[in-house]
Design an enzyme around this catalytic site. Sequence first.
Site, PDB file in Angstrom:
ATOM      1  CG  HIS A   1      57.271  52.629  39.485  1.00 58.28           C
ATOM      2  ND1 HIS A   1      57.505  51.818  38.390  1.00 58.28           N
ATOM      3  CD2 HIS A   1      56.529  51.879  40.336  1.00 58.28           C
ATOM      4  CE1 HIS A   1      56.920  50.652  38.579  1.00 58.28           C
ATOM      5  NE2 HIS A   1      56.329  50.655  39.760  1.00 58.28           N
TER       6      HIS A   1
ATOM      7  NE  ARG B   1      55.395  46.947  36.237  1.00 52.66           N
ATOM      8  CZ  ARG B   1      55.248  47.010  37.569  1.00 52.66           C
ATOM      9  NH1 ARG B   1      54.612  48.029  38.111  1.00 52.66           N
ATOM     10  NH2 ARG B   1      55.759  46.075  38.339  1.00 52.66           N
TER      11      ARG B   1
ATOM     12  CD  GLU C   1      58.606  53.517  35.666  1.00 53.14           C
ATOM     13  OE1 GLU C   1      58.946  52.762  36.579  1.00 53.14           O
ATOM     14  OE2 GLU C   1      57.431  53.634  35.259  1.00 53.14           O
TER      15      GLU C   1
HETATM   16  C1  DGY Z   1      55.273  46.424  42.092  1.00 51.35           C
HETATM   17  O1  DGY Z   1      55.387  45.847  43.177  1.00 51.35           O
HETATM   18  O2  DGY Z   1      55.047  45.818  41.033  1.00 51.35           O
HETATM   19  C2  DGY Z   1      55.459  47.898  42.096  1.00 51.35           C
HETATM   20  O3  DGY Z   1      55.108  48.463  40.894  1.00 51.35           O
HETATM   21  C3  DGY Z   1      56.892  48.220  42.405  1.00 51.35           C
HETATM   22  O4  DGY Z   1      57.691  47.807  41.330  1.00 51.35           O
END
Ligand code: DGY
Length: 325
Positions: free
Chosen positions: A284, A236, A265
């Site tokens: 992402h 993240r 983001e």
């Molecule tokens: C998750 O599944 O957490 C991925 O980062 C997609 O958001």
Amino acid sequence: MTKFKVVLTKETWPAAMERIEQHCEVKCWKEAEPIPRTVLLEWLKDAEGLFSTGDVKVDEDLLSNAPQLRVVAQSSVGYDNIDIDACTRREIPFGNTPGVLVETTADLTFTLLLSAARRIHECWDFVKSGNWASNNNIPYGVDLFGKTLGIVGMGDIGCAVARRAKACGLNIIYYNRTRRMDDHVLEARYVDFRDLLHESDFIITLVPLSNQSRGMFGAEEFAQMKSSAYFINAARGSIVNTEALYEALKSKQIAYAALDVTDPEPLAGDHPLLSLPNILITPHVGSATYETRNRMAHLAVDNLLAGLGRLALPACVNPTVNYPK
Ligand code: DGY
């Protein structure tokens, strides 16, 4: 048969959607921009289920607007956008999609490492711009074989990355909240976080975002890395202090960064990070393959339909309020 009232914050995959529509009366946001909060709150007034992809904040304010809500199902493994305690207080089970995206996300994470190490996007730019024909100033990369990879966050995805790394001849060290009892299988050595920062040639972070991990990589941490270090974030964006990363890359305190997640983001086209020559960013896409996003959607539908029927969610983050109660 009366159908359950369900809100979808965006469209999901057709086969998953069909399953929802068989049992539910659906309100689905179909525009490209995110669903406005006012619309979401209005729609949730009589909704029994919420299906999302991590694109909306589920907090006390939202839940107090949704008195009929029986279940929140999210097609993602991460759930830092969800106030789990607030869901639990209201006895609403929250379901996520663990497991089904492990190998796919590990593929992308390792792709970032390889692409950064071998400067794949600069090589492609070099060829595309016609430079290849007129000069031999090719982009040079660095070897993986025999170097040290530090993995921060050795969960399922971390282990899947470690397997790939082992095949490439990397020495693996890792830092986790707790040592893994099976780390000998991966030939991975458990180390202190500071030692990992000092020793690694490549650092990959895969820790979930929490109050403890927010800002875990800042100026102090970058200062402890090798000046030749490559830093990869596939977890993240907020785990990293973006300004500190920018400074570390600009001043060449570290060599390179490859990111699948950023803070903020999405990144605006004029964000300072994009002006750096030593960075690679993907939007992402860790779990974004057709197969995996379909699997995630179906698991999220399993969670949704189970919750609506007051049955146990197959993947529930707050099991104390999972059905049957
Ligand atoms: C998750 O599944 O957490 C991925 O980062 C997609 O958001």
